[in-house]
Design a protein around this motif. Sequence first.
Motif, PDB file in Angstrom:
ATOM      1  N   PHE A 136       0.830  -1.199   0.000  1.00 20.36           N
ATOM      2  CA  PHE A 136       0.000   0.000   0.000  1.00 20.36           C
ATOM      3  C   PHE A 136       0.872   1.259   0.000  1.00 20.36           C
ATOM      4  CE2 PHE A 136      -2.527   3.219   2.337  1.00 20.36           C
ATOM      5  CZ  PHE A 136      -3.547   3.381   1.408  1.00 20.36           C
ATOM      6  N   LEU A 137       1.885   1.284   0.830  1.00 17.52           N
ATOM      7  CA  LEU A 137       2.803   2.418   0.886  1.00 17.52           C
ATOM      8  C   LEU A 137       3.484   2.620  -0.465  1.00 17.52           C
ATOM      9  CD1 LEU A 137       4.224   4.612   2.561  1.00 17.52           C
ATOM     10  CD2 LEU A 137       5.888   2.865   3.247  1.00 17.52           C
ATOM     11  N   HIS A 138       3.891   1.552  -1.077  1.00 19.04           N
ATOM     12  CA  HIS A 138       4.525   1.626  -2.399  1.00 19.04           C
ATOM     13  C   HIS A 138       3.563   2.211  -3.431  1.00 19.04           C
ATOM     14  CE1 HIS A 138       7.182   0.631  -5.686  1.00 19.04           C
ATOM     15  NE2 HIS A 138       6.185   0.016  -6.281  1.00 19.04           N
ATOM     16  N   SER A 139       2.307   1.769  -3.401  1.00 19.90           N
ATOM     17  CA  SER A 139       1.340   2.291  -4.370  1.00 19.90           C
ATOM     18  C   SER A 139       1.071   3.776  -4.134  1.00 19.90           C
ATOM     19  CB  SER A 139       0.041   1.495  -4.348  1.00 19.90           C
ATOM     20  OG  SER A 139      -0.681   1.740  -3.167  1.00 19.90           O
ATOM     21  N   LEU A 140       1.033   4.214  -2.875  1.00 20.85           N
ATOM     22  CA  LEU A 140       0.885   5.645  -2.586  1.00 20.85           C
ATOM     23  C   LEU A 140       2.091   6.431  -3.093  1.00 20.85           C
ATOM     24  CD1 LEU A 140      -0.530   5.716   1.053  1.00 20.85           C
ATOM     25  CD2 LEU A 140      -1.731   6.260  -1.061  1.00 20.85           C
ATOM     26  N   HIS A 141       3.261   5.884  -2.897  1.00 16.68           N
ATOM     27  CA  HIS A 141       4.476   6.541  -3.376  1.00 16.68           C
ATOM     28  C   HIS A 141       4.433   6.698  -4.894  1.00 16.68           C
ATOM     29  CE1 HIS A 141       8.675   6.516  -4.836  1.00 16.68           C
ATOM     30  NE2 HIS A 141       8.777   7.471  -3.921  1.00 16.68           N
ATOM     31  N   GLU A 142       4.009   5.664  -5.590  1.00  7.95           N
ATOM     32  CA  GLU A 142       3.908   5.741  -7.051  1.00  7.95           C
ATOM     33  C   GLU A 142       2.907   6.808  -7.486  1.00  7.95           C
ATOM     34  OE1 GLU A 142       3.003   1.755  -8.320  1.00  7.95           O
ATOM     35  OE2 GLU A 142       5.118   1.355  -8.722  1.00  7.95           O
ATOM     36  N   GLN A 143       1.772   6.874  -6.807  1.00  6.56           N
ATOM     37  CA  GLN A 143       0.763   7.881  -7.144  1.00  6.56           C
ATOM     38  C   GLN A 143       1.296   9.287  -6.913  1.00  6.56           C
ATOM     39  OE1 GLN A 143      -2.908   7.081  -5.059  1.00  6.56           O
ATOM     40  NE2 GLN A 143      -2.915   4.964  -5.734  1.00  6.56           N
ATOM     41  N   LEU A 144       1.980   9.497  -5.802  1.00 10.38           N
ATOM     42  CA  LEU A 144       2.565  10.806  -5.522  1.00 10.38           C
ATOM     43  C   LEU A 144       3.614  11.172  -6.565  1.00 10.38           C
ATOM     44  CD1 LEU A 144       2.917  10.596  -1.659  1.00 10.38           C
ATOM     45  CD2 LEU A 144       1.433  12.154  -2.941  1.00 10.38           C
ATOM     46  N   TYR A 145       4.428  10.210  -6.924  1.00  7.36           N
ATOM     47  CA  TYR A 145       5.447  10.444  -7.939  1.00  7.36           C
ATOM     48  C   TYR A 145       4.805  10.831  -9.263  1.00  7.36           C
ATOM     49  CZ  TYR A 145       9.193   9.610 -11.258  1.00  7.36           C
ATOM     50  OH  TYR A 145      10.097   9.757 -12.275  1.00  7.36           O
ATOM     51  N   GLU A 146       3.831  10.048  -9.694  1.00  6.56           N
ATOM     52  CA  GLU A 146       3.196  10.298 -10.984  1.00  6.56           C
ATOM     53  C   GLU A 146       2.477  11.643 -11.025  1.00  6.56           C
ATOM     54  OE1 GLU A 146       0.744   6.972 -12.068  1.00  6.56           O
ATOM     55  OE2 GLU A 146       2.421   5.586 -11.936  1.00  6.56           O
ATOM     56  N   SER A 147       1.847  12.026  -9.927  1.00  3.49           N
ATOM     57  CA  SER A 147       1.079  13.271  -9.945  1.00  3.49           C
ATOM     58  C   SER A 147       1.943  14.505  -9.706  1.00  3.49           C
ATOM     59  CB  SER A 147      -0.053  13.216  -8.919  1.00  3.49           C
ATOM     60  OG  SER A 147       0.453  13.150  -7.611  1.00  3.49           O
ATOM     61  N   ASN A 148       3.165  14.336  -9.252  1.00  4.00           N
ATOM     62  CA  ASN A 148       3.993  15.490  -8.909  1.00  4.00           C
ATOM     63  C   ASN A 148       5.321  15.585  -9.641  1.00  4.00           C
ATOM     64  OD1 ASN A 148       2.489  16.893  -6.688  1.00  4.00           O
ATOM     65  ND2 ASN A 148       2.525  14.790  -5.920  1.00  4.00           N
ATOM     66  N   HIS A 149       5.702  14.564 -10.364  1.00  6.29           N
ATOM     67  CA  HIS A 149       7.021  14.568 -10.994  1.00  6.29           C
ATOM     68  C   HIS A 149       7.173  15.704 -12.003  1.00  6.29           C
ATOM     69  CE1 HIS A 149      10.888  13.055 -12.145  1.00  6.29           C
ATOM     70  NE2 HIS A 149      10.520  13.045 -13.405  1.00  6.29           N
ATOM     71  N   SER A 150       6.174  15.901 -12.857  1.00  8.27           N
ATOM     72  CA  SER A 150       6.292  16.979 -13.840  1.00  8.27           C
ATOM     73  C   SER A 150       6.333  18.336 -13.150  1.00  8.27           C
ATOM     74  CB  SER A 150       5.146  16.922 -14.847  1.00  8.27           C
ATOM     75  OG  SER A 150       3.911  17.117 -14.196  1.00  8.27           O
ATOM     76  N   LEU A 151       5.593  18.479 -12.075  1.00 13.26           N
ATOM     77  CA  LEU A 151       5.627  19.717 -11.300  1.00 13.26           C
ATOM     78  C   LEU A 151       7.027  19.951 -10.729  1.00 13.26           C
ATOM     79  CD1 LEU A 151       3.848  22.024 -10.177  1.00 13.26           C
ATOM     80  CD2 LEU A 151       3.496  20.589  -8.171  1.00 13.26           C
ATOM     81  N   PHE A 152       7.618  18.905 -10.204  1.00 13.47           N
ATOM     82  CA  PHE A 152       8.970  19.007  -9.681  1.00 13.47           C
ATOM     83  C   PHE A 152       9.953  19.438 -10.768  1.00 13.47           C
ATOM     84  CE2 PHE A 152      13.110  16.856  -9.329  1.00 13.47           C
ATOM     85  CZ  PHE A 152      13.612  17.525  -8.223  1.00 13.47           C
ATOM     86  N   LEU A 153       9.827  18.843 -11.949  1.00 14.77           N
ATOM     87  CA  LEU A 153      10.758  19.164 -13.026  1.00 14.77           C
ATOM     88  C   LEU A 153      10.617  20.605 -13.505  1.00 14.77           C
ATOM     89  CD1 LEU A 153      10.603  15.922 -15.194  1.00 14.77           C
ATOM     90  CD2 LEU A 153      12.413  16.641 -13.612  1.00 14.77           C
ATOM     91  N   THR A 154       9.396  21.112 -13.540  1.00 14.78           N
ATOM     92  CA  THR A 154       9.180  22.454 -14.080  1.00 14.78           C
ATOM     93  C   THR A 154       9.230  23.555 -13.041  1.00 14.78           C
ATOM     94  OG1 THR A 154       6.775  22.227 -13.884  1.00 14.78           O
ATOM     95  CG2 THR A 154       7.786  21.590 -15.990  1.00 14.78           C
ATOM     96  N   GLU A 155       9.007  23.213 -11.766  1.00 16.68           N
ATOM     97  CA  GLU A 155       8.875  24.252 -10.742  1.00 16.68           C
ATOM     98  C   GLU A 155       9.824  24.083  -9.556  1.00 16.68           C
ATOM     99  OE1 GLU A 155       6.995  26.820 -11.212  1.00 16.68           O
ATOM    100  OE2 GLU A 155       5.867  26.097 -12.933  1.00 16.68           O
ATOM    101  N   ARG A 156      10.830  23.274  -9.702  1.00 20.01           N
ATOM    102  CA  ARG A 156      11.661  22.986  -8.534  1.00 20.01           C
ATOM    103  C   ARG A 156      12.420  24.194  -7.991  1.00 20.01           C
ATOM    104  NH1 ARG A 156      15.790  18.689 -10.937  1.00 20.01           N
ATOM    105  NH2 ARG A 156      16.195  19.723 -12.896  1.00 20.01           N
ATOM    106  N   ASP A 157      12.559  25.246  -8.788  1.00 19.94           N
ATOM    107  CA  ASP A 157      13.235  26.441  -8.305  1.00 19.94           C
ATOM    108  C   ASP A 157      12.261  27.483  -7.751  1.00 19.94           C
ATOM    109  OD1 ASP A 157      15.748  25.412  -8.952  1.00 19.94           O
ATOM    110  OD2 ASP A 157      15.626  26.173 -11.005  1.00 19.94           O
TER     111      ASP A 157
END
Length: 57
Positions: A19-40
């Motif tokens: 369950f923790l792994h699946s939550l981690h994957e969901q967080l990654y998928e929903s936030n990765h592009s945001l991290f790449l474009t807005e990390r600064d």
Amino acid sequence: MQQSSDLLLRDLSWDQKIFLHSLHEQLYESNHSLFLTERDSDLAKLVEKVPIDYHTR
């Protein structure tokens, strides 16, 4: 890294770890592009740009 993970997750059941792994994957998928474009960006500016639905909390 594996030893740290083993230590932190030692009291979780297999189902809880999955369950923790699946939550981690969901967080990654929903936030990765945001991290790449807005990390600064600072948090206040980021919150202005990204809508937060407080009703789902």
